[in-house]
Design an enzyme around this catalytic site. Structure first.
Site, PDB file in Angstrom:
ATOM      1  N   GLY A  38      92.272  34.480  18.166  1.00 45.45           N
ATOM      2  CA  GLY A  38      93.101  34.999  19.630  1.00 45.45           C
ATOM      3  C   GLY A  38      92.399  35.492  20.793  1.00 45.45           C
ATOM      4  O   GLY A  38      92.456  35.609  21.709  1.00 45.45           O
ATOM      5  N   LYS A  83      85.539  26.616  12.851  1.00 42.98           N
ATOM      6  CA  LYS A  83      85.736  27.806  14.377  1.00 42.98           C
ATOM      7  C   LYS A  83      85.188  28.058  14.821  1.00 42.98           C
ATOM      8  O   LYS A  83      84.568  27.875  16.538  1.00 42.98           O
ATOM      9  CB  LYS A  83      86.882  28.595  14.585  1.00 42.98           C
ATOM     10  CG  LYS A  83      88.231  28.360  13.697  1.00 42.98           C
ATOM     11  CD  LYS A  83      89.292  29.608  13.658  1.00 42.98           C
ATOM     12  CE  LYS A  83      90.383  29.549  13.358  1.00 42.98           C
ATOM     13  NZ  LYS A  83      90.877  31.365  13.729  1.00 42.98           N
ATOM     14  N   ASN A 128      90.741  42.143  10.784  1.00 43.53           N
ATOM     15  CA  ASN A 128      90.390  42.993   9.333  1.00 43.53           C
ATOM     16  C   ASN A 128      89.723  43.843   9.242  1.00 43.53           C
ATOM     17  O   ASN A 128      88.671  43.798  10.214  1.00 43.53           O
ATOM     18  CB  ASN A 128      90.073  41.570   8.188  1.00 43.53           C
ATOM     19  CG  ASN A 128      88.945  41.283   8.007  1.00 43.53           C
ATOM     20  OD1 ASN A 128      87.626  42.100   7.681  1.00 43.53           O
ATOM     21  ND2 ASN A 128      88.527  40.249   9.271  1.00 43.53           N
ATOM     22  N   ALA A 130      87.653  44.705   6.983  1.00 41.32           N
ATOM     23  CA  ALA A 130      85.974  44.967   6.194  1.00 41.32           C
ATOM     24  C   ALA A 130      85.126  45.110   7.575  1.00 41.32           C
ATOM     25  O   ALA A 130      83.975  45.285   7.446  1.00 41.32           O
ATOM     26  CB  ALA A 130      86.622  44.279   4.906  1.00 41.32           C
ATOM     27  N   THR A 131      85.774  43.669   8.085  1.00 41.39           N
ATOM     28  CA  THR A 131      84.751  43.130   8.956  1.00 41.39           C
ATOM     29  C   THR A 131      84.486  44.343   9.979  1.00 41.39           C
ATOM     30  O   THR A 131      83.073  44.919  10.617  1.00 41.39           O
ATOM     31  CB  THR A 131      85.471  42.181   9.489  1.00 41.39           C
ATOM     32  OG1 THR A 131      85.499  41.381   8.725  1.00 41.39           O
ATOM     33  CG2 THR A 131      84.450  41.328  10.887  1.00 41.39           C
ATOM     34  N   CYS A 170      82.078  56.799  17.040  1.00 38.33           N
ATOM     35  CA  CYS A 170      81.951  55.266  16.557  1.00 38.33           C
ATOM     36  C   CYS A 170      83.606  55.293  16.227  1.00 38.33           C
ATOM     37  O   CYS A 170      84.710  56.014  16.189  1.00 38.33           O
ATOM     38  CB  CYS A 170      81.395  54.726  15.956  1.00 38.33           C
ATOM     39  SG  CYS A 170      81.824  56.107  14.069  1.00 38.33           S
ATOM     40  N   CYS A 186      98.375  38.706  11.345  1.00 44.59           N
ATOM     41  CA  CYS A 186      99.133  37.806  12.078  1.00 44.59           C
ATOM     42  C   CYS A 186     100.074  36.604  11.414  1.00 44.59           C
ATOM     43  O   CYS A 186     100.580  36.366  12.277  1.00 44.59           O
ATOM     44  CB  CYS A 186      97.894  37.179  12.808  1.00 44.59           C
ATOM     45  SG  CYS A 186      97.777  38.342  14.685  1.00 44.59           S
ATOM     46  N   CYS A 243      81.638  62.433  10.736  1.00 40.11           N
ATOM     47  CA  CYS A 243      81.940  61.335  10.512  1.00 40.11           C
ATOM     48  C   CYS A 243      80.719  60.585   9.514  1.00 40.11           C
ATOM     49  O   CYS A 243      79.961  60.589  10.153  1.00 40.11           O
ATOM     50  CB  CYS A 243      81.976  60.251  11.497  1.00 40.11           C
ATOM     51  SG  CYS A 243      81.716  58.375  10.982  1.00 40.11           S
ATOM     52  N   CYS A 246      77.978  57.184  11.831  1.00 37.79           N
ATOM     53  CA  CYS A 246      77.512  57.731  13.049  1.00 37.79           C
ATOM     54  C   CYS A 246      77.382  59.059  13.105  1.00 37.79           C
ATOM     55  O   CYS A 246      75.481  59.886  13.876  1.00 37.79           O
ATOM     56  CB  CYS A 246      78.372  57.519  14.717  1.00 37.79           C
ATOM     57  SG  CYS A 246      79.813  58.658  14.928  1.00 37.79           S
TER      58      CYS A 246
HETATM   59 ZN   LIG Z   1      81.539  58.283  13.594  1.00 45.95          ZN
END
Ligand SMILES: [Zn+2]
Length: 252
Positions: A38, A83, A128, A130-131, A170, A186, A243, A246
């Site tokens: 989408g 796709k 998602n 994870a990606t 990040c 979705c 973090c 980063c």
């Molecule tokens: Zn970060």
């Protein structure tokens, strides 16, 4: 650029903020679009029509009938095709000048790192966490600007993370991994078709501005769209000094 390109891109070249120099940067530019769904559909279509010279589209899924309500890269005839392949056909149909590389897999690990290293700008159009976190880590490691979008139900989000800047936050600073966030898909929740068009088009706009080097990208700001009220609000965010993605050295 040749005469055909000068004509094709004339409405961009007319813009003072882009001009010949900016358009040449687009023609020389390389963008990586993660996800041809989408968000990736309008994002990739605008990048291709605007003449971004090299486009890599990564998606491991095949076109399904339920995608066609919003995923405007794909057609009824291409249901069942990968796709990434369907995307290449659509993008080269609009602009045969663009070199489209199709990656028909859910990218991760070394493959993702290589694709990110080879791009000037990365658009996260995945669905998602994870990606999203893997793409973020690769972008921070390679110091590549990341344009992140999300859409579910009537709610949209947009944020730009530019790790070329030393103190830039990040994606992980904003949405820490492993926190108890519920993954809403979705497929379960539904999504308002034009919402993905709005957010994906904004991702293309920010990516094109980054490639051209014009205007200001909305860095350090999370944009939230309520598509039912058609109301935008934005929240500022900064780097999380703890973090793990980063911040390399110990925090003061
Ligand atoms: Zn970060």
């Amino acid at each position: 650029m040749n005469d055909g390109q000068l004509l094709r891109y004339s409405r961009h070249i007319l813009l003072e903020e882009i001009g010949i120099v900016g358009q040449q940067r687009l023609v020389d530019g390389r963008a990586l679009v993660i996800g041809a769904g989408g968000l990736g559909s309008p994002a990739a279509l605008y990048l291709a029509s605007a003449g971004v010279g090299r486009l890599t589209v990564a998606d491991g899924d095949t076109v399904d009938l339920t995608n066609l309500q919003r995923q405007i890269l794909h057609t009824d005839q291409r249901v069942g095709q990968p796709k990434a392949q369907s995307a290449r056909i659509a993008l080269n149909g609009v602009n045969p000048e663009v070199r489209v590389r199709e990656v028909a897999s859910r990218v991760a690990g070394d493959e993702l790192a290589e694709l990110v290293a080879d791009a000037d700008v990365v658009l996260d159009c995945s669905d998602n966490f994870a990606t999203r976190h893997a793409v973020n880590r690769a972008c921070v490691e390679r110091r590549k600007p990341l344009v992140s979008g999300a859409a579910i139900g009537f709610a949209g989000q947009l944020a730009v993370f530019d790790s070329r800047r030393a103190d830039a936050p990040c994606y992980h600073c904003l949405f820490p991994e492993g926190e108890d966030v519920e993954e809403i898909r979705c497929a379960v929740m539904g999504v308002f078709a034009p919402l993905t068009g709005i957010i994906g088009s904004m991702q293309a706009a920010e990516a094109i501005k980054l490639l051209v080097g014009c205007g200001e990208v909305s860095e350090g700001r999370l944009w939230l769209l309520d598509g039912l009220a058609m109301e935008w609000r934005s929240v500022r965010f900064a780097r999380d000094p703890r973090c793990p993605v980063c911040v390399t050295g110990p925090a003061d």
